[in-house]
Scaffold this active site. Structure first.
Site, mmCIF file in Angstrom:
data_model
loop_
_atom_site.group_PDB
_atom_site.id
_atom_site.type_symbol
_atom_site.label_atom_id
_atom_site.label_comp_id
_atom_site.label_asym_id
_atom_site.label_seq_id
_atom_site.Cartn_x
_atom_site.Cartn_y
_atom_site.Cartn_z
ATOM 1 N N ASP A 111 -20.572 -33.730 59.698
ATOM 2 C CA ASP A 111 -19.161 -34.001 59.933
ATOM 3 C C ASP A 111 -18.897 -33.253 61.308
ATOM 4 O O ASP A 111 -17.748 -33.461 61.910
ATOM 5 C CB ASP A 111 -18.106 -33.845 59.058
ATOM 6 C CG ASP A 111 -18.167 -32.241 58.663
ATOM 7 O OD1 ASP A 111 -18.991 -31.542 58.855
ATOM 8 O OD2 ASP A 111 -17.406 -31.783 57.855
ATOM 9 N N SER A 112 -19.986 -32.854 61.989
ATOM 10 C CA SER A 112 -20.042 -32.053 63.387
ATOM 11 C C SER A 112 -19.667 -33.304 64.130
ATOM 12 O O SER A 112 -19.292 -33.180 65.299
ATOM 13 C CB SER A 112 -21.087 -31.705 63.692
ATOM 14 O OG SER A 112 -22.327 -32.245 63.178
ATOM 15 N N ASP A 139 -22.698 -36.609 55.121
ATOM 16 C CA ASP A 139 -21.744 -35.298 55.030
ATOM 17 C C ASP A 139 -20.546 -36.071 54.407
ATOM 18 O O ASP A 139 -20.030 -37.120 54.844
ATOM 19 C CB ASP A 139 -21.243 -34.729 56.117
ATOM 20 C CG ASP A 139 -21.373 -33.422 56.174
ATOM 21 O OD1 ASP A 139 -21.570 -32.708 55.187
ATOM 22 O OD2 ASP A 139 -21.427 -32.424 57.126
ATOM 23 N N LYS A 169 -23.831 -34.513 51.152
ATOM 24 C CA LYS A 169 -23.551 -33.101 51.339
ATOM 25 C C LYS A 169 -22.152 -32.866 51.520
ATOM 26 O O LYS A 169 -21.435 -33.578 52.007
ATOM 27 C CB LYS A 169 -24.251 -32.566 52.755
ATOM 28 C CG LYS A 169 -23.988 -31.114 52.901
ATOM 29 C CD LYS A 169 -24.878 -30.635 53.902
ATOM 30 C CE LYS A 169 -24.228 -30.593 55.380
ATOM 31 N NZ LYS A 169 -22.745 -29.935 55.484
ATOM 32 N N GLU A 187 -19.397 -29.174 51.284
ATOM 33 C CA GLU A 187 -19.362 -27.607 51.428
ATOM 34 C C GLU A 187 -18.629 -27.142 50.292
ATOM 35 O O GLU A 187 -17.712 -27.627 49.596
ATOM 36 C CB GLU A 187 -18.454 -27.404 52.885
ATOM 37 C CG GLU A 187 -19.352 -27.903 53.917
ATOM 38 C CD GLU A 187 -18.457 -27.750 55.221
ATOM 39 O OE1 GLU A 187 -17.210 -26.782 55.210
ATOM 40 O OE2 GLU A 187 -18.788 -28.169 56.151
ATOM 41 N N GLU A 211 -25.323 -21.199 56.137
ATOM 42 C CA GLU A 211 -25.052 -21.249 57.555
ATOM 43 C C GLU A 211 -24.232 -19.844 57.804
ATOM 44 O O GLU A 211 -23.525 -19.456 57.219
ATOM 45 C CB GLU A 211 -23.813 -22.399 57.682
ATOM 46 C CG GLU A 211 -23.273 -22.343 59.195
ATOM 47 C CD GLU A 211 -22.518 -23.699 59.552
ATOM 48 O OE1 GLU A 211 -22.469 -24.735 58.962
ATOM 49 O OE2 GLU A 211 -22.081 -23.563 60.797
HETATM 50 O O1 KIV Z 1 -21.841 -31.141 60.115
HETATM 51 C C1 KIV Z 1 -22.885 -30.715 60.415
HETATM 52 O O2 KIV Z 1 -23.607 -31.141 61.422
HETATM 53 C C2 KIV Z 1 -23.582 -29.846 59.512
HETATM 54 C C3 KIV Z 1 -24.614 -28.905 60.243
HETATM 55 C C4 KIV Z 1 -24.175 -27.916 61.093
HETATM 56 C C5 KIV Z 1 -25.300 -28.403 59.066
HETATM 57 O O3 KIV Z 1 -22.855 -29.381 58.677
#
Ligand code: KIV
Length: 349
Positions: free
Chosen positions: A97-98, A136, A166, A168, A235
């Site tokens: 989600d970056s 994510d 994924k 969090e 992280e």
């Molecule tokens: O969103 C993302 O790119 C991430 C990584 C930094 C692990 O969660």
């Protein structure tokens, strides 16, 4: 009517020429890459891009982990970045989600929606047929209940075409993780610095750096493992703490800002490639392995210069013309009864 006949003549003359000019250049394709579509904007076929290598599966990752071979993971947010990550041999590709910041220009991850993540995931999926893909789940798509988490995970698999998801969070997310994994969806957990909770954490800070925090990190790691996660991202954790957590688990840890003793590493592609102005902020743990900004900027400037001085397009970038057709065309339009400015409707009359 006479002008239409003349236009038809011109079309008849120029059509074969145009067809010839637009036909694909069939320079011998490399054995691994086979172009099957012919628009310059169409993606290169990835049919053969696995280069004879077997796709990475959960079992491959488990084997790498037991053999202590570092697992490589990189983010990708669109077709070309996924193609490049896979071509470079990444074991895993994360549609993180970056996306919110690095591709959509948002301030943080909280704004990005599940629909936007799915669109990005679909593009990545079209390129990634060897690397193991992880999508994510964005903030708001899984915290309300395990049912909500499973619903979002199913969308990420069915619509985003990812192989796993994924999310969090640690112990508090164990019921959601269990719900997703018992439904047969592989899940990678993410603990330590969890950017979706940046405001609760007081910003982007190192995690696990006091005994209490390290113990809490440890409990989170054990809880996500117990709930069925196949891997966990750690992280922004001091390296020795990350190492101990890694030793205590039976699933791989994927570190980002957590030293080199984790089972693997992940980075955000845009960061490590340097696709941003040189004075941009970059977290301490990011190593810039390239400078796409400099290379790209120089290329775009050169393009601008060459368009401005008309040196581009040069002879090698244009389609061949037939002098006879050009001459006939010139004569036809010169003797045309229809003034150039006459509307098309008038020509049809
Ligand atoms: O969103 C993302 O790119 C991430 C990584 C930094 C692990 O969660």
């Amino acid at each position: 009517m006479a002008s239409i006949t003349r236009l038809n003549q011109i079309t008849r003359l120029t059509r074969p020429l145009l067809q010839d000019a637009c036909r694909p250049v069939t320079s011998a394709p490399s054995p691994q890459w086979q172009q099957i579509r012919w628009s310059s904007h169409a993606p290169t076929s990835v049919a053969l891009a696995t280069r004879g290598q077997k796709p990475v599966t959960i079992q491959t990752l488990q084997k790498m982990y037991t053999e202590n071979k570092p697992i490589t993971m990189l983010t990708a947010h669109n077709f070309p970045s996924a193609l490049m990550a896979q071509e470079a041999g990444m074991d895993m590709i994360l549609v993180g989600d970056s996306l919110a910041m690095v591709s959509l220009g948002l301030n943080d991850t909280s704004e990005v929606t599940l629909d936007e993540m799915i669109m990005s995931a679909r593009a990545v999926h079209r390129a990634a047929n060897r690397s193991f893909t992880v999508g994510d789940l964005p903030m708001g798509s899984y915290e309300i209940s395990p049912e909500q988490a499973l619903t979002s995970a199913i969308r990420m698999i069915k619509e985003g075409r990812m192989q796993s998801v994924k999310l969090e969070g640690g112990a508090e997310m164990a019921p959601a993780i269990k719900k997703i994994t018992t439904a047969g969806i592989p899940l990678c957990a993410h603990i330590g610095l969890t950017p979706q909770r940046q405001h609760a954490l007081g910003g982007f800070r190192v995690q696990g750096n006091t005994l209490d925090k390290a113990m809490s990190l440890f409990r989170d790691a054990k809880a996500v493992e117990e709930a069925g996660a196949f891997a966990v991202v750690l992280e922004c954790v001091p390296p020795d703490i990350a190492e101990e957590v890694t030793k205590a688990l039976k699933i791989p840890t994927i570190g980002i800002g957590a030293g080199n003793k984790t089972s693997g590493q992940v980075l955000v592609q845009i960061d490590m490639l340097g696709v941003r102005p040189p004075d941009s902020f970059m977290p301490k743990f990011v190593k810039q392995f390239g400078s796409i900004w400099d290379t790209g900027l120089a290329a775009i400037k050169q393009y601008k210069d060459e368009v401005s001085d008309r040196s581009y397009p040069s002879a090698s970038h244009v389609y061949k013309s037939d002098a006879k057709v050009t001459e006939a065309f010139k004569q036809a339009i010169q003797s045309s009864e229809a003034p150039a400015s006459q509307p098309v409707e008038a020509l049809k009359a």
